[in-house]
Design an enzyme around this catalytic site. Structure first.
Site, PDB file in Angstrom:
ATOM      1  CG  ASP A 345      -1.930  -1.201   1.052  1.00 32.22           C
ATOM      2  OD1 ASP A 345      -2.763  -1.133   0.139  1.00 32.22           O
ATOM      3  OD2 ASP A 345      -1.836  -2.166   1.822  1.00 32.22           O
ATOM      4  CB  THR A 346       3.096   2.193  -2.149  1.00 31.27           C
ATOM      5  OG1 THR A 346       3.588   1.200  -1.277  1.00 31.27           O
ATOM      6  CG2 THR A 346       4.206   3.132  -2.502  1.00 31.27           C
ATOM      7  CB  THR A 347       0.885   7.207  -3.204  1.00 31.54           C
ATOM      8  OG1 THR A 347       1.920   7.858  -2.469  1.00 31.54           O
ATOM      9  CG2 THR A 347      -0.321   6.957  -2.309  1.00 31.54           C
ATOM     10  CB  ILE A 362       7.478   5.349  -4.899  1.00 30.71           C
ATOM     11  CG1 ILE A 362       7.805   5.180  -6.380  1.00 30.71           C
ATOM     12  CG2 ILE A 362       6.491   4.302  -4.431  1.00 30.71           C
ATOM     13  CD1 ILE A 362       6.647   4.987  -7.279  1.00 30.71           C
ATOM     14  CG  MET A 427      -0.128   1.588  -5.571  1.00 35.98           C
ATOM     15  SD  MET A 427      -0.887  -0.011  -5.242  1.00 35.98           S
ATOM     16  CE  MET A 427      -1.594   0.241  -3.643  1.00 35.98           C
TER      17      MET A 427
END
Length: 531
Positions: A345-347, A362, A427
């Site tokens: 869970d990342t952007t 990121i 992500m």
């Protein structure tokens, strides 16, 4: 005409693509006011930390690639934090742990590095005041924002985690339940912290009252980070790593990022002719999955903080090594390689400004809502990236004081000659190299535009958090024949719904002489916007 979920965004003066529409709007406004790509990226990532707090925030880490159009150089900025001076394997062993806890204050064993990375990038490549860049984030935090569907869904899924600590529960479950879509949520304590950063820069987070509150709240809850750990943290400028692929040069962030796995896979793929395939065929998926397996084996043998472990990048990224690996690929899948489970869970946010400068960033809390622990009155939700350290003495990614852990974050850029061509990233934990492989091959080998390359059905080979085995998850939009033939070959295919979020949220901007072309992932909540 290829149908896509949304049109390719077209503009001439600047472009942003992010996983949340409010963040895209914040970044675009900064560009329109004369801000640089880095300025816009800071505004975007600060805003994401408010309106997308299940995925990212100031309590997490960040990795940057920045293209400086005035010099033609690409710069890498490592905004990941190191473990605290008191962190040791023995500390956890003595308390009966055979692994670092994934949630709670003990999961926060590394300093959150994102805010320092904003300030370091701004000092070198920014033009507008930091107070302007954090304005949207502060406004949404103080006045409230409408909760999007993915946030509501994620909060419901991990409500038990968010309920474990009183401040987290009262902040993120304000009605003692997970918010639903269109509920309005305000984060006033976080607004105060962001205002302190706007006023004082990095010192507003890593020194003084905010740092003391983070350290005190952790200490009282049994955590390890100290005010001294926070004060000692600084981001690091490094040289990016790269390889060539069919006449292009692909840049990635060096270790402790897993970006070199993407480059190894591209080197392997260059030994095969994709021209006779389609990008939804069993031959294509099989080839990219097998290249991934081989790249992951190299990654898992070596990846950690290079200050603690020698990583033979020259050998790993050589064309000779890729040629030898490519000879191992056959019509049948290779045996699965054991690996640890990873959060995803990342952007990812990408920006190009009117001068041709670009940023791919990121930023992450690691698992959804990170550690689930809000640090006292700061409103900062701390990440749990350090929980990926191993307590095994023989493991290259073993926990040691002052060390950066294996990181999944990997921003990307692609150049044709000296000209920037593609700014991209995604992500998704183990999916980041795989989606990056899909984007590059679909653009370079199959001539897709950025939106259709993002929209096209994707796969994910590997384990993510909660999974016990490495499946080959495939969106059910693939042709039935592709799914059947891959199963016949021996791939452990597991169908997932169309646009499943497990496939990650990819963003990309294509750069031409006259026009910028942007795409955003329908699996997220974002938009590509230009002017």
């Amino acid at each position: 005409m290829t149908r896509t979920t949304r049109p390719v965004a077209l503009a001439r003066n600047g472009m942003v693509s992010t996983p949340h529409y409010l963040a895209s709007a914040a970044g675009l406004q900064v560009l329109q006011e004369g801000g640089t790509a880095v300025d816009a990226a800071i505004a975007i990532n600060a805003t994401l930390g408010v309106v997308y707090p299940h995925m990212t925030g100031p309590g997490g880490d960040a990795f940057w690639l920045i293209h400086d159009a005035s010099t033609g150089r690409v710069h890498a900025l490592n905004g990941s934090g190191r473990s605290g001076a008191q962190a040791s394997r023995g500390y956890f062993r003595q308390r009966g742990h055979d692994a670092i806890p994934v949630r709670g204050p003990l999961a926060s064993v590394t300093v959150p590095g994102a805010v320092d990375s904003w300030c370091a990038a701004h000092e070198r490549f920014g033009s507008l005041p930091l107070s302007r860049l954090l304005r949207s984030a502060i406004t949404y935090a103080r006045e409230g924002f409408a909760v999007c569907d993915s946030y509501a869904t994620c909060a419901a899924e991990v409500a038990e985690v968010l309920s474990a600590h009183p401040l987290t529960r009262s902040t993120l479950l304000p009605q003692d339940r997970a918010p639903i879509m269109a509920d309005v949520l305000a984060l006033p304590r976080l607004a105060d912290t962001l205002q302190t950063v706007a006023d004082k820069g990095r010192a507003g987070f890593y020194e003084g009252a905010v740092a003391e509150e983070i350290a005190t709240s952790l200490r009282e809850a049994g955590g390890l980070l100290t005010a001294e750990d926070l004060a000692a943290h600084h981001s690091e400028w490094t040289e990016p790593i790269s390889t060539t692929y069919r006449g292009y040069r692909c840049y990635q962030h060096p270790p402790n990022s897993q970006g070199f796995a993407h480059l190894i896979a591209l080197n392997i793929l260059e030994n095969f002719d994709l021209g006779g395939m389609t990008d939804d065929s069993p031959e294509y998926v099989h080839l990219l999955v097998e290249a991934t397996r081989l790249a992951f084996a190299d990654r898992d043998r070596h990846l950690t903080d290079p200050a603690f472990h020698d990583i033979p990048l020259d050998d790993l990224l050589s064309k000779e090594h890729a040629a030898e690996l490519s000879r191992r690929i056959s019509a049948d899948p290779a045996p699965a390689v054991p690996s640890a489970r990873m959060g995803g869970d990342t952007t990812c946010s990408v920006v190009v400004d009117s001068a041709g400068n670009a940023a791919s960033v990121i930023q992450s809390l690691y698992h959804e809502f990170g550690s689930g622990f809000i640090a006292g009155e700061t409103g900062v939700l701390l990440h749990n990236r350090g929980s990926f350290f191993s307590l095994d003495q023989a493991h290259p990614n073993r926990l040691e004081p002052g060390k950066r852990t294996f990181h999944t974050l990997m921003p990307g850029m692609l150049f044709r000659g000296d000209e920037l061509d593609l700014v991209y990233g995604t992500m998704g934990g183990e999916g980041q190299p795989q989606t990056s492989n899909a984007l590059v091959t679909r653009v370079v080998d199959f001539g897709r535009d950025v939106q259709s390359a993002i929209d096209a059905p994707r796969w994910l080979y590997g384990r993510t958090w909660g999974d016990e085995r490495r499946d080959l998850r495939m969106e059910n939009r693939f042709p039935a024949e592709t799914l059947d033939r891959l199963r016949t070959r021996g791939h452990p295919v597991r169908e997932v719904p169309s646009w499943d979020g497990v496939m990650g949220h990819a963003q990309a901007i294509r750069v031409t002489d006259d026009v910028l072309m942007g795409g955003a992932d329908p699996r997220g909540d974002g938009l590509a916007l230009g002017w």
